[in-house]
Motif scaffolding. Structure first.
Motif, PDB file in Angstrom:
ATOM      1  N   GLY A  21      -5.872   1.783  10.945  1.00 61.53           N
ATOM      2  CA  GLY A  21      -4.698   2.358  11.585  1.00 61.53           C
ATOM      3  C   GLY A  21      -3.479   1.490  11.357  1.00 61.53           C
ATOM      4  N   HIS A  22      -2.345   1.990  11.810  1.00 63.13           N
ATOM      5  CA  HIS A  22      -1.083   1.265  11.691  1.00 63.13           C
ATOM      6  C   HIS A  22      -1.206  -0.096  12.370  1.00 63.13           C
ATOM      7  N   GLY A  23      -0.906  -1.145  11.630  1.00 64.36           N
ATOM      8  CA  GLY A  23      -0.979  -2.502  12.160  1.00 64.36           C
ATOM      9  C   GLY A  23      -2.276  -3.219  11.855  1.00 64.36           C
ATOM     10  N   ASP A  24      -3.306  -2.488  11.427  1.00 63.06           N
ATOM     11  CA  ASP A  24      -4.548  -3.151  11.015  1.00 63.06           C
ATOM     12  C   ASP A  24      -4.286  -3.946   9.740  1.00 63.06           C
ATOM     13  N   VAL A  65      -2.268   2.879  -2.681  1.00 66.71           N
ATOM     14  CA  VAL A  65      -2.606   3.845  -1.628  1.00 66.71           C
ATOM     15  C   VAL A  65      -2.257   3.363  -0.222  1.00 66.71           C
ATOM     16  N   LEU A  66      -2.023   2.064  -0.036  1.00 66.57           N
ATOM     17  CA  LEU A  66      -1.800   1.504   1.297  1.00 66.57           C
ATOM     18  C   LEU A  66      -0.316   1.241   1.535  1.00 66.57           C
ATOM     19  N   PRO A  67       0.290   1.933   2.513  1.00 67.44           N
ATOM     20  CA  PRO A  67       1.681   1.619   2.838  1.00 67.44           C
ATOM     21  C   PRO A  67       1.741   0.331   3.635  1.00 67.44           C
ATOM     22  N   LEU A  68       2.725  -0.506   3.348  1.00 66.91           N
ATOM     23  CA  LEU A  68       2.910  -1.730   4.125  1.00 66.91           C
ATOM     24  C   LEU A  68       3.730  -1.432   5.371  1.00 66.91           C
ATOM     25  N   ASP A  69       3.461  -2.187   6.414  1.00 68.87           N
ATOM     26  CA  ASP A  69       4.127  -2.004   7.700  1.00 68.87           C
ATOM     27  C   ASP A  69       5.592  -2.420   7.600  1.00 68.87           C
ATOM     28  N   THR A  70       6.488  -1.527   7.964  1.00 67.91           N
ATOM     29  CA  THR A  70       7.918  -1.833   7.928  1.00 67.91           C
ATOM     30  C   THR A  70       8.446  -2.265   9.291  1.00 67.91           C
ATOM     31  N   PHE A  71       7.588  -2.326  10.304  1.00 69.61           N
ATOM     32  CA  PHE A  71       7.996  -2.725  11.646  1.00 69.61           C
ATOM     33  C   PHE A  71       7.798  -4.220  11.904  1.00 69.61           C
ATOM     34  N   VAL A  72       7.285  -4.957  10.918  1.00 65.87           N
ATOM     35  CA  VAL A  72       7.066  -6.390  11.069  1.00 65.87           C
ATOM     36  C   VAL A  72       7.853  -7.126   9.992  1.00 65.87           C
ATOM     37  N   ASP A  73       8.132  -8.392  10.250  1.00 62.87           N
ATOM     38  CA  ASP A  73       8.900  -9.189   9.280  1.00 62.87           C
ATOM     39  C   ASP A  73       8.107  -9.502   8.020  1.00 62.87           C
ATOM     40  N   HIS A  74       6.781  -9.683   8.167  1.00 65.13           N
ATOM     41  CA  HIS A  74       5.973 -10.120   7.027  1.00 65.13           C
ATOM     42  C   HIS A  74       4.692  -9.296   6.911  1.00 65.13           C
ATOM     43  N   PRO A  75       4.767  -8.132   6.272  1.00 59.99           N
ATOM     44  CA  PRO A  75       3.566  -7.315   6.111  1.00 59.99           C
ATOM     45  C   PRO A  75       2.640  -7.813   5.001  1.00 59.99           C
ATOM     46  N   ALA A  76       3.109  -8.789   4.223  1.00 59.00           N
ATOM     47  CA  ALA A  76       2.324  -9.376   3.135  1.00 59.00           C
ATOM     48  C   ALA A  76       2.340 -10.889   3.301  1.00 59.00           C
ATOM     49  N   GLU A  77       1.146 -11.485   3.328  1.00 59.54           N
ATOM     50  CA  GLU A  77       1.029 -12.920   3.525  1.00 59.54           C
ATOM     51  C   GLU A  77       0.080 -13.521   2.498  1.00 59.54           C
ATOM     52  N   PHE A 141      -2.617  -8.100   4.127  1.00 59.95           N
ATOM     53  CA  PHE A 141      -1.653  -7.005   4.143  1.00 59.95           C
ATOM     54  C   PHE A 141      -1.808  -6.214   5.436  1.00 59.95           C
ATOM     55  N   LYS A 142      -0.670  -5.910   6.059  1.00 58.91           N
ATOM     56  CA  LYS A 142      -0.662  -5.137   7.294  1.00 58.91           C
ATOM     57  C   LYS A 142      -0.324  -3.685   6.952  1.00 58.91           C
ATOM     58  N   LYS A 143      -1.199  -2.771   7.371  1.00 56.40           N
ATOM     59  CA  LYS A 143      -1.026  -1.351   7.063  1.00 56.40           C
ATOM     60  C   LYS A 143       0.112  -0.755   7.868  1.00 56.40           C
ATOM     61  N   GLY A 144       0.934   0.002   7.166  1.00 62.40           N
ATOM     62  CA  GLY A 144       2.024   0.736   7.797  1.00 62.40           C
ATOM     63  C   GLY A 144       1.658   2.203   7.935  1.00 62.40           C
ATOM     64  N   VAL A 145       2.668   3.026   7.960  1.00 59.69           N
ATOM     65  CA  VAL A 145       2.454   4.477   8.080  1.00 59.69           C
ATOM     66  C   VAL A 145       3.110   5.173   6.902  1.00 59.69           C
ATOM     67  N   GLN A 146       2.567   6.303   6.555  1.00 55.70           N
ATOM     68  CA  GLN A 146       3.143   7.150   5.520  1.00 55.70           C
ATOM     69  C   GLN A 146       3.724   8.358   6.226  1.00 55.70           C
ATOM     70  N   LEU A 147       5.041   8.439   6.258  1.00 53.67           N
ATOM     71  CA  LEU A 147       5.696   9.530   6.966  1.00 53.67           C
ATOM     72  C   LEU A 147       5.773  10.770   6.085  1.00 53.67           C
ATOM     73  N   ALA A 148       5.758  11.920   6.732  1.00 51.01           N
ATOM     74  CA  ALA A 148       5.980  13.173   6.033  1.00 51.01           C
ATOM     75  C   ALA A 148       7.411  13.182   5.514  1.00 51.01           C
ATOM     76  N   PRO A 149       7.683  13.919   4.421  1.00 49.74           N
ATOM     77  CA  PRO A 149       9.025  13.903   3.827  1.00 49.74           C
ATOM     78  C   PRO A 149      10.153  14.273   4.796  1.00 49.74           C
ATOM     79  N   ASP A 150       9.883  15.115   5.787  1.00 46.84           N
ATOM     80  CA  ASP A 150      10.938  15.531   6.707  1.00 46.84           C
ATOM     81  C   ASP A 150      10.971  14.717   8.002  1.00 46.84           C
ATOM     82  N   ALA A 151      10.134  13.700   8.122  1.00 47.48           N
ATOM     83  CA  ALA A 151      10.074  12.862   9.317  1.00 47.48           C
ATOM     84  C   ALA A 151      11.192  11.828   9.294  1.00 47.48           C
TER      85      ALA A 151
END
Length: 155
Positions: A21-24, A65-77, A141-151
């Motif tokens: 899930g998001h944040g895992d 295939v994995l979106p990175l989390d955009t709600f954190v400063d460092h989704p890649a470490e 890597f911290k998983k983010g979310v993949q938003l729908a195009p209209d979200a």
């Protein structure tokens, strides 16, 4: 065979990434990392393998295939080099290029001290062990979310 899925991503890895899930967090580690013993303590409870694959190539496949989390400063470490926190070995520079290419922007790795990295890896959702022979080919890597195009877009 599935279309547009990197062929390195086997069914076990795809299942784990989908279940996250998001944040895992997911760990990609080199052949020197104690992957089996660390992975037993993760959410998944077992190691996933990409034997014979370099860490940068595994990062490329994962981030296809994995979106990175955009709600954190460092989704890649990255695991910090012992005794030289600022050092960036070739394997980390190569992986950085894959992260930036996948994201279409610079997403610099944040360093994590070696023993702190082990502790974080144990708390991750899963560990993916590669055949990377070079040391310090270890990443979180911290998983983010993949938003729908209209979200609404994330910040």
């Amino acid at each position: 065979m599935l279309k547009n899925i990197d062929p390195l991503l086997n069914a076990d890895i795809l299942h784990a990434l989908c279940a996250m899930g998001h944040g895992d967090e997911v760990v990609i580690c080199d052949a020197n990392f104690p992957a089996d013993s660390v992975a037993r303590q993760t959410v998944l409870g077992r190691v996933l393998r990409l034997d014979g694959v370099s860490a940068p190539r595994a990062v490329q496949a994962l981030l296809s295939v994995l979106p990175l989390d955009t709600f954190v400063d460092h989704p890649a470490e990255r695991m910090e080099v012992v005794g030289d926190a600022q050092a960036l070995p070739a394997v980390q520079r190569e992986a950085q290029k894959e992260v930036d290419a996948a994201e279409g922007r610079a997403v610099p790795f944040a360093p994590v001290e070696r023993f702190a990295f082990y502790a974080r890896a144990k708390a991750a959702y899963c560990v993916i062990a590669t055949g990377e022979p070079r040391g310090y080919g270890c990443f979180i890597f911290k998983k983010g979310v993949q938003l729908a195009p209209d979200a609404p877009q994330q910040n």
